[in-house]
Design a protein around this motif. Structure first.
Motif, PDB file in Angstrom:
ATOM      1  N   ARG A  51       0.778  -1.027  -0.132  1.00 27.95           N
ATOM      2  CA  ARG A  51      -0.008  -0.227   0.103  1.00 27.95           C
ATOM      3  C   ARG A  51       1.018   1.167   0.116  1.00 27.95           C
ATOM      4  O   ARG A  51       0.258   2.572  -0.437  1.00 27.95           O
ATOM      5  CB  ARG A  51      -0.911   0.013   1.244  1.00 27.95           C
ATOM      6  N   GLN A  52       2.088   1.009   0.307  1.00 27.91           N
ATOM      7  CA  GLN A  52       3.003   2.237   0.206  1.00 27.91           C
ATOM      8  C   GLN A  52       3.520   2.545  -1.015  1.00 27.91           C
ATOM      9  O   GLN A  52       4.224   3.445  -1.287  1.00 27.91           O
ATOM     10  CB  GLN A  52       4.117   2.144   1.230  1.00 27.91           C
ATOM     11  N   ALA A  53       3.231   1.837  -2.179  1.00 31.50           N
ATOM     12  CA  ALA A  53       3.505   1.981  -3.504  1.00 31.50           C
ATOM     13  C   ALA A  53       2.260   2.038  -4.320  1.00 31.50           C
ATOM     14  O   ALA A  53       1.709   1.303  -4.650  1.00 31.50           O
ATOM     15  CB  ALA A  53       4.331   0.614  -3.994  1.00 31.50           C
ATOM     16  N   PRO A  54       1.814   3.313  -4.310  1.00 29.84           N
ATOM     17  CA  PRO A  54       0.549   3.966  -4.813  1.00 29.84           C
ATOM     18  C   PRO A  54       0.617   3.336  -6.491  1.00 29.84           C
ATOM     19  O   PRO A  54      -0.508   3.014  -7.244  1.00 29.84           O
ATOM     20  CB  PRO A  54       0.323   5.284  -5.046  1.00 29.84           C
ATOM     21  N   ALA A  55       1.622   3.178  -7.179  1.00 23.99           N
ATOM     22  CA  ALA A  55       1.866   2.842  -8.654  1.00 23.99           C
ATOM     23  C   ALA A  55       1.282   1.599  -8.934  1.00 23.99           C
ATOM     24  O   ALA A  55       1.023   1.336 -10.119  1.00 23.99           O
ATOM     25  CB  ALA A  55       3.155   3.296  -8.970  1.00 23.99           C
ATOM     26  N   LEU A  56       1.355   0.582  -7.875  1.00 23.25           N
ATOM     27  CA  LEU A  56       1.014  -0.826  -7.899  1.00 23.25           C
ATOM     28  C   LEU A  56      -0.433  -0.709  -8.495  1.00 23.25           C
ATOM     29  O   LEU A  56      -0.899  -1.494  -9.341  1.00 23.25           O
ATOM     30  CB  LEU A  56       1.352  -1.532  -6.563  1.00 23.25           C
ATOM     31  N   ALA A  57      -1.401   0.168  -7.510  1.00 22.36           N
ATOM     32  CA  ALA A  57      -2.630   0.064  -8.032  1.00 22.36           C
ATOM     33  C   ALA A  57      -3.072   0.500  -9.356  1.00 22.36           C
ATOM     34  O   ALA A  57      -3.977   0.182 -10.031  1.00 22.36           O
ATOM     35  CB  ALA A  57      -3.652   0.765  -6.778  1.00 22.36           C
ATOM     36  N   THR A  58      -2.250   1.577  -9.818  1.00 19.68           N
ATOM     37  CA  THR A  58      -2.533   2.157 -10.944  1.00 19.68           C
ATOM     38  C   THR A  58      -1.968   1.216 -12.072  1.00 19.68           C
ATOM     39  O   THR A  58      -2.757   1.080 -13.224  1.00 19.68           O
ATOM     40  CB  THR A  58      -1.492   3.577 -11.191  1.00 19.68           C
ATOM     41  N   LEU A  59      -0.947   0.585 -11.922  1.00 18.42           N
ATOM     42  CA  LEU A  59      -0.726  -0.430 -13.153  1.00 18.42           C
ATOM     43  C   LEU A  59      -1.610  -1.294 -13.066  1.00 18.42           C
ATOM     44  O   LEU A  59      -1.601  -2.188 -14.111  1.00 18.42           O
ATOM     45  CB  LEU A  59       0.862  -0.990 -12.490  1.00 18.42           C
ATOM     46  N   ALA A  60      -1.849  -1.977 -11.969  1.00 21.17           N
ATOM     47  CA  ALA A  60      -2.976  -3.148 -11.975  1.00 21.17           C
ATOM     48  C   ALA A  60      -4.270  -2.751 -12.927  1.00 21.17           C
ATOM     49  O   ALA A  60      -5.032  -3.566 -13.308  1.00 21.17           O
ATOM     50  CB  ALA A  60      -3.316  -3.635 -10.476  1.00 21.17           C
ATOM     51  N   GLY A  61      -4.512  -1.465 -12.587  1.00 20.91           N
ATOM     52  CA  GLY A  61      -5.828  -0.916 -13.278  1.00 20.91           C
ATOM     53  C   GLY A  61      -5.614  -0.840 -14.755  1.00 20.91           C
ATOM     54  O   GLY A  61      -6.709  -0.509 -15.526  1.00 20.91           O
ATOM     55  N   ARG A  62      -4.386  -1.033 -15.346  1.00 23.51           N
ATOM     56  CA  ARG A  62      -4.278  -0.558 -16.871  1.00 23.51           C
ATOM     57  C   ARG A  62      -4.813  -1.809 -17.827  1.00 23.51           C
ATOM     58  O   ARG A  62      -4.786  -2.831 -17.289  1.00 23.51           O
ATOM     59  CB  ARG A  62      -2.713  -0.608 -17.306  1.00 23.51           C
TER      60      ARG A  62
END
Length: 437
Positions: free
Chosen positions: A426-437
């Motif tokens: 959860r400390q890496a917001p980019a993970l959620a963004t990448l997963a939503g691509r």
């Protein structure tokens, strides 16, 4: 004897084949291009191949891994694809050979054939380390050499020859990855302990040990003197202080290779005070947060949430199966280090447990202040494999009530690790963004 030998040979063949199949699957499923550090190693190896070792000059890299890549490619300018395939094959063979040697040493150290079978199984089929064999990066070779420095030190015969080989392995591991220099004092202490346990005179091994370190670092020293006029056997441009500064604001780091996405995957540190510019200021302003950061770096080091260095899929299907196996291994290894001395009176077994603890602590300590990557933990899986087997052996000789108690403790350990891993993600917001691509 012949039947036992045939059975052992069949076991090694079966496990090795399974390891090769799993590694090949990882190789085919991993990122196929050489970029960033991988491409830099390829470039340095080509310079070395064409101009010679003494003309290889780099401010940030040691000579060890470029030389290895040159050896594997036959000192030719092989294509990136060919280089990747040859390096993978060589690293896999080296790793399986090192696993076999470690298993044989573990059998002699603990005095039981089950340690041969268990150690080889745990090491050779470790998917986390097999992933490292597929990458044109220094982590696998560095880990093998560092682990060999421990296992060679446990052999009882010919101490001066063992010292030469052990410190040569460590010296070469430093030539591959300079951070391994932190293990040198730990290995020296291990040899002092060895002298006490085996009744050997430590001063007799000082000359071969010193000669081994000097020999392994001499090419880098010569290169630095010729290229930069610097009398140092380490890279002339020291990155550690800068990495420690970055590491206070970052809990973990990854490299993304998704089209259109930023390559830096940063796990931000929520305990880092705003406006602080150095680790010393961080410690002064928030000492508790500083200690939490060091502890989280230690966990992030061994948390294999995204095990491949170059991340193509931010949510791979194998994350949790692999993570659960990883946490179970870590629990068994730590338990083995703690419980092993309780009933191990053999000098060699006690020496291994002391060595694994010393080398493991020294290795982890050097990475606690910096932004870690999962690949940095590779040596720990090799060094701790016999410790995990020691835990299994210890439990096999205990009553069911003790086994159940330890299993419950292990379940709690795994549960805590899962929660920490989720929090870290959860400390890496980019993970959620990448997963939503």
């Amino acid at each position: 004897m012949s039947g036992n030998g045939a059975g052992r040979g069949g076991f090694v063949l079966a496990v090795s084949s399974a390891a090769a199949g799993l590694a090949t699957a990882c190789f085919l499923g991993s990122f196929r291009e050489l970029i960033y550090d991988s491409f830099h190693y390829l470039t340095l190896s080509r310079i070395l191949s064409s101009e010679g070792l003494w003309n290889l000059h780099s401010r940030v890299r040691m000579y060890g891994y470029p030389l290895f890549v040159s050896l594997v490619t036959g000192f030719t300018e092989a294509s990136p694809a060919t280089t990747r395939a040859l390096v993978f094959a060589a690293q896999l063979l080296i790793y399986l050979a090192a696993s076999l040697y470690a298993a044989r040493v573990a059998e002699r150290v603990f005095g039981s054939p089950r340690f041969f079978y268990g150690t080889y199984l745990v090491m050779a089929l470790n998917p986390i380390v097999l992933i490292r064999t597929t990458e044109v990066l220094s982590d696998l070779l560095s880990a093998v050499l560092l682990a060999l420095s421990l296992f060679v030190s446990l052999e009882r015969s010919r101490p001066r020859r063992r010292a030469l080989l052990a410190f040569l392995c460590l010296g070469l591991s430093i030539a591959v990855r300079p951070a391994n220099l932190a293990v040198l004092p730990a290995l020296a202490i291990l040899w002092w302990i060895r002298g006490r346990l085996y009744g050997e005179r430590v001063r007799r091994v000082l000359l071969p040990a010193s000669a081994a370190i000097a020999l392994s670092l001499a090419p880098q020293l010569v290169s630095n003197v010729r290229g930069y006029g610097e009398w140092t056997p380490l890279p002339v441009y020291r990155l550690y202080d800068k990495q420690a500064g970055w590491g206070m604001a970052i809990l973990k780091y990854g490299t993304v290779v998704v089209p259109g996405a930023e390559p830096q995957l940063v796990y931000r540190n929520p305990f880092y005070p705003v406006g602080v510019s150095s680790p010393r200021e961080f410690l002064a302003e928030n000492p508790v947060g500083y200690l939490k950061t060091l502890a989280l770096h230690g966990f992030a080091l061994v948390d294999q949430d995204l095990p491949f260095t170059f991340i193509e899929n931010p949510r791979p299907w194998y994350r949790w199966p692999l993570s659960l196996l990883n946490y179970a291994f870590l629990f068994l290894a730590l338990f083995g280090l703690a419980a092993g001395p309780l009933d191990r009176r053999e000098a060699a077994a006690r020496l291994y447990l002391a060595g694994a603890l010393l080398i493991g602590l020294a290795y982890v300590a050097v990475y606690l202040p910096v932004a870690v990557e999962s690949r940095f933990a590779t040596p720990l899986y090799l060094v701790l494999a016999p410790a995990a087997m020691a835990a299994i052996d210890w439990l096999s000789r205990r009553r069911s009530g003790t086994v159940v108690t330890v299993a419950i403790a292990g379940g709690g350990f795994v549960a805590v690790c899962v929660q920490l891993s989720l929090w870290l993600s959860r400390q890496a917001p980019a993970l959620a963004t990448l997963a939503g691509r």
